[in-house]
Scaffold this motif. Structure first.
Motif, PDB file in Angstrom:
ATOM      1  N   LEU A  23       0.867  -1.175   0.000  1.00 35.61           N
ATOM      2  CA  LEU A  23       0.000   0.000   0.000  1.00 35.61           C
ATOM      3  C   LEU A  23       0.901   1.221   0.000  1.00 35.61           C
ATOM      4  N   THR A  24       0.718   2.100  -0.984  1.00 34.09           N
ATOM      5  CA  THR A  24       1.635   3.213  -1.199  1.00 34.09           C
ATOM      6  C   THR A  24       0.918   4.551  -1.175  1.00 34.09           C
ATOM      7  N   PHE A  25       1.535   5.507  -0.484  1.00 29.38           N
ATOM      8  CA  PHE A  25       1.080   6.895  -0.466  1.00 29.38           C
ATOM      9  C   PHE A  25       2.218   7.742  -1.021  1.00 29.38           C
ATOM     10  N   ALA A  26       1.963   8.394  -2.140  1.00 29.14           N
ATOM     11  CA  ALA A  26       3.004   9.166  -2.801  1.00 29.14           C
ATOM     12  C   ALA A  26       2.405  10.446  -3.369  1.00 29.14           C
ATOM     13  N   GLY A  27       3.261  11.365  -3.767  1.00 26.68           N
ATOM     14  CA  GLY A  27       2.786  12.624  -4.346  1.00 26.68           C
ATOM     15  C   GLY A  27       3.820  13.710  -4.196  1.00 26.68           C
ATOM     16  N   HIS A  28       3.360  14.955  -4.039  1.00 25.63           N
ATOM     17  CA  HIS A  28       4.283  16.064  -3.855  1.00 25.63           C
ATOM     18  C   HIS A  28       3.684  17.104  -2.914  1.00 25.63           C
ATOM     19  N   ILE A  29       4.553  17.916  -2.342  1.00 24.39           N
ATOM     20  CA  ILE A  29       4.157  18.982  -1.423  1.00 24.39           C
ATOM     21  C   ILE A  29       4.847  20.275  -1.839  1.00 24.39           C
ATOM     22  N   VAL A  30       4.259  21.399  -1.466  1.00 26.72           N
ATOM     23  CA  VAL A  30       4.788  22.739  -1.756  1.00 26.72           C
ATOM     24  C   VAL A  30       4.703  23.036  -3.244  1.00 26.72           C
ATOM     25  N   ASP A  31       5.320  22.193  -4.069  1.00 32.05           N
ATOM     26  CA  ASP A  31       5.214  22.269  -5.526  1.00 32.05           C
ATOM     27  C   ASP A  31       5.630  20.904  -6.070  1.00 32.05           C
ATOM     28  N   PRO A  32       5.374  20.615  -7.360  1.00 32.12           N
ATOM     29  CA  PRO A  32       5.648  19.274  -7.904  1.00 32.12           C
ATOM     30  C   PRO A  32       7.103  18.830  -7.825  1.00 32.12           C
ATOM     31  N   SER A  33       8.020  19.717  -7.504  1.00 31.45           N
ATOM     32  CA  SER A  33       9.428  19.320  -7.438  1.00 31.45           C
ATOM     33  C   SER A  33       9.785  18.641  -6.122  1.00 31.45           C
ATOM     34  N   TRP A  34       8.930  18.772  -5.110  1.00 29.53           N
ATOM     35  CA  TRP A  34       9.165  18.120  -3.825  1.00 29.53           C
ATOM     36  C   TRP A  34       8.269  16.882  -3.730  1.00 29.53           C
ATOM     37  N   ARG A  35       8.842  15.724  -3.965  1.00 31.11           N
ATOM     38  CA  ARG A  35       8.080  14.484  -4.011  1.00 31.11           C
ATOM     39  C   ARG A  35       8.331  13.641  -2.760  1.00 31.11           C
ATOM     40  N   TYR A  36       7.370  12.805  -2.460  1.00 33.30           N
ATOM     41  CA  TYR A  36       7.506  11.898  -1.319  1.00 33.30           C
ATOM     42  C   TYR A  36       6.896  10.553  -1.667  1.00 33.30           C
ATOM     43  N   ASN A  37       7.336   9.527  -0.942  1.00 37.41           N
ATOM     44  CA  ASN A  37       6.814   8.169  -1.135  1.00 37.41           C
ATOM     45  C   ASN A  37       6.888   7.434   0.193  1.00 37.41           C
ATOM     46  N   VAL A  38       5.745   6.957   0.665  1.00 39.02           N
ATOM     47  CA  VAL A  38       5.671   6.140   1.876  1.00 39.02           C
ATOM     48  C   VAL A  38       4.918   4.871   1.499  1.00 39.02           C
ATOM     49  N   SER A  39       5.596   3.734   1.569  1.00 36.83           N
ATOM     50  CA  SER A  39       5.017   2.475   1.126  1.00 36.83           C
ATOM     51  C   SER A  39       5.136   1.431   2.228  1.00 36.83           C
ATOM     52  N   PHE A  40       4.058   0.661   2.396  1.00 39.12           N
ATOM     53  CA  PHE A  40       4.028  -0.406   3.386  1.00 39.12           C
ATOM     54  C   PHE A  40       3.862  -1.750   2.686  1.00 39.12           C
ATOM     55  N   GLY A  41       4.639  -2.725   3.120  1.00 38.04           N
ATOM     56  CA  GLY A  41       4.497  -4.084   2.635  1.00 38.04           C
ATOM     57  C   GLY A  41       3.980  -4.957   3.753  1.00 38.04           C
ATOM     58  N   PHE A  42       3.533  -6.153   3.395  1.00 41.74           N
ATOM     59  CA  PHE A  42       3.007  -7.088   4.372  1.00 41.74           C
ATOM     60  C   PHE A  42       3.819  -8.366   4.288  1.00 41.74           C
ATOM     61  N   PHE A  43       4.570  -8.633   5.329  1.00 44.48           N
ATOM     62  CA  PHE A  43       5.573  -9.685   5.345  1.00 44.48           C
ATOM     63  C   PHE A  43       4.998 -11.031   4.908  1.00 44.48           C
ATOM     64  N   ASP A  44       5.672 -11.657   3.935  1.00 45.17           N
ATOM     65  CA  ASP A  44       5.185 -12.927   3.413  1.00 45.17           C
ATOM     66  C   ASP A  44       6.319 -13.927   3.217  1.00 45.17           C
TER      67      ASP A  44
ATOM     68  N   TYR B 279      10.845   7.943   1.462  1.00 42.50           N
ATOM     69  CA  TYR B 279      11.871   8.888   1.027  1.00 42.50           C
ATOM     70  C   TYR B 279      11.249  10.191   0.548  1.00 42.50           C
ATOM     71  N   VAL B 280      12.087  11.217   0.515  1.00 46.73           N
ATOM     72  CA  VAL B 280      11.740  12.517  -0.044  1.00 46.73           C
ATOM     73  C   VAL B 280      12.692  12.790  -1.188  1.00 46.73           C
ATOM     74  N   LEU B 281      12.162  13.264  -2.303  1.00 48.72           N
ATOM     75  CA  LEU B 281      12.971  13.522  -3.503  1.00 48.72           C
ATOM     76  C   LEU B 281      12.779  14.963  -3.939  1.00 48.72           C
ATOM     77  N   LYS B 282      13.881  15.651  -4.197  1.00 43.26           N
ATOM     78  CA  LYS B 282      13.850  17.014  -4.725  1.00 43.26           C
ATOM     79  C   LYS B 282      14.327  17.005  -6.172  1.00 43.26           C
ATOM     80  N   ASP B 283      13.432  17.411  -7.072  1.00 44.28           N
ATOM     81  CA  ASP B 283      13.749  17.521  -8.487  1.00 44.28           C
ATOM     82  C   ASP B 283      14.188  18.955  -8.771  1.00 44.28           C
ATOM     83  N   PHE B 284      15.431  19.120  -9.213  1.00 46.31           N
ATOM     84  CA  PHE B 284      15.975  20.462  -9.430  1.00 46.31           C
ATOM     85  C   PHE B 284      15.586  21.048 -10.780  1.00 46.31           C
ATOM     86  N   GLY B 285      14.873  20.295 -11.597  1.00 44.20           N
ATOM     87  CA  GLY B 285      14.343  20.826 -12.842  1.00 44.20           C
ATOM     88  C   GLY B 285      15.295  20.824 -14.009  1.00 44.20           C
ATOM     89  N   ASN B 286      16.553  20.480 -13.802  1.00 35.89           N
ATOM     90  CA  ASN B 286      17.526  20.441 -14.892  1.00 35.89           C
ATOM     91  C   ASN B 286      18.022  19.027 -15.159  1.00 35.89           C
TER      92      ASN B 286
END
Length: 478
Positions: free
Chosen positions: A143-164, A184-191
């Protein structure tokens, strides 16, 4: 008739009757009085009716004003939201602000699989081990929650797995327990450059970096779980261009079972990571096609020709116990690993081939001197061919060799797999089936999450071989 006119008419009539009454007899006077009383009663009734009408009109006016206020408030709220949609479906469910600066994507993947494994067991040597193992398992449930904050260059990803009990997190949790997958948090510098920090899949092999939903088989190859890298915790910097992309990371450690095998820094005790230094990286060149078509294994009919080549490497030193080595048993040493792969998509069929090589000069606690020094290598090739737009035949072969790993000298992997996939909505919903056969005994190459178990030995002490694994399952991605 209005109340004023009604009263005036009645009053005039009353005066006229009163004048006539004074000139009449007593009987006439009594009759006139009766008439007057009747008229008074009618006047009172008219007053009540007119008053009731007035109250009804007042209530209507008040209700109308209330409705107007509600509509005005709704218009105000709508104007604050803006004209753009704030929720819906865009290759996944999402919530977003009207200006596009904040966005949350919600997605997930799940697989229900049935596996049957057969291996030769000498009941006189090992009476407690079954020859046949089978049953259902939920694999690659995330189950994954991802997207961006402040503007599209600031991205985030929080994902949960279920041990198998898969290649990641072996033996660390009870089956079914949720654990942190990515964060994780990812910053896209646009270049073209980006910076990523947190927990993520180590950039190394193409097969391991593929999403669970984009696999051509029910699972990644055995070679991936033996030779590849899992997740790590650190900082990655990368560059993406039209024709190539490259990424490199400094982390707390790398290995197939990371991050559980390399737990990193413990803030509660102040314990440093088990590795003194760890780094990994990958580079890819896209000779043809587009980056999006290499986000999954298949080459569906109608897609353009694509050709991608990639290389990866890692290095770590210290008491790591990583990259397939026993946790906490190595006292010192250096580990290296390299991989190279090529992917060719022909728009209806595809080829993926990868090679791996690793070496170590570790010293293991309590082991024979030099037992930790070894080289190991592997090859993997797979192909897929669509007979129709929705039905695909697949095949894969894997080879691997361990050289001088303690008492496991000459341990060899040789596995052939054939299968078929039925796509209901491409990788959104598909049914996959495959059958594998191991030509050599499964020792250090046994990966339980893939259905492979350590083979037994016969009465002479020789390892059995010829293990079968059959798998079938449905995979959904939302």
């Amino acid at each position: 008739m209005s109340l004023t006119k009604t009263v005036s008419l009645v009053a005039g009539t009353t005066l006229a009757l009163s004048g006539a009454v004074f000139g009449s007899t007593t009987e006439a006077n009594n009759d006139a009085q009766s008439q007057i009383n009747l008229l008074r009663a009618e006047i009172a009734e008219l007053k009540n009716q007119d008053s009731a009408n007035w109250l009804t009109e007042q209530r209507a006016s008040e209700i109308k004003g209330l409705v107007q206020d509600v509509l005005a408030d709704a218009d105000t709220r709508a104007s604050l939201q803006g004209a753009a949609s704030t929720a819906g479906w865009d290759n996944g469910f999402f919530l977003a602000s009207a200006d596009g600066n904040f966005r949350l994507n919600v997605s997930g993947n799940a697989q229900i699989r049935w596996t049957w494994s057969h291996r030769d067991i000498d009941s006189n040597v090992d009476p407690d081990t079954e020859e046949n193992s089978w049953g259902f398992a939920t694999r690659h449930t995330t189950l994954t929650f991802a997207g961006h904050i402040v503007d599209p260059s600031w991205r985030y990803n929080v994902s949960f797995g279920f041990f198998d009990d898969s290649g990641d997190y072996d033996g660390e949790s009870t089956i079914g327990t949720a654990y942190l997958n990515d964060m994780y948090v990812l910053k896209d510098f646009g270049n073209g450059f980006y910076l990523k920090a947190g927990q993520f899949v180590a950039a190394y092999s193409r097969e391991r970096m593929m999403s669970d939903s984009g696999l051509q088989f029910l699972d990644r190859s055995n070679s991936n779980y033996v030779f590849g890298l899992g997740r790590t915790q650190g900082v990655e910097i990368g560059y993406i261009a039209d024709m190539f992309r490259i990424a490199g990371a400094y982390s707390d450690g790398v290995g197939p079972n990371s991050p559980t095998q390399n737990r990193g820094f413990n803030p509660n005790t102040g314990t440093s990571p088990p590795t003194d230094f760890a780094a990994n990286g990958r580079a890819e060149i896209k000779f043809a096609g587009n980056w999006k078509q290499f986000e999954y294994d298949q080459s569906f009919r109608g897609e353009e020709f694509g050709l991608l080549a990639g290389v990866g490497g890692y290095y770590q030193t210290g008491n790591q116990g990583g990259a397939g080595f026993p946790t906490g048993t190595a006292t010192d040493g250096d580990d290296y690993g390299f991989t190279a792969d090529v992917t060719v998509n022909f728009g209806g069929w595809n080829i993926l081939a990868a090679a791996y090589w690793q070496t170590s000069d570790e010293e293991w606690v309590g082991a024979t001197p030099g037992a930790g020094d070894f080289d190991r290598s592997g090859l993997m090739a797979q192909v897929g061919f669509f007979l129709t737009d929705d039905f695909e035949l697949v095949g894969r072969y894997e080879y691997g060799d361990f050289d001088n790993q303690g008492l496991s000298d000459g341990n060899t992997q040789s596995i052939a797999t054939i299968g078929a996939n039925w796509y209901f909505a491409k990788n959104r919903a598909k049914w996959q089936t495959d059958l594998s056969y191991a030509f050599h005994s499964m020792g250090d190459f046994a990966v339980a999450g893939n259905g492979w178990y350590v083979d037994g030995v016969d009465s002479n002490g020789d390892a059995e071989d010829g293990q079968y694994v059959f798998r079938t399952g449905i995979n959904i991605n939302f």
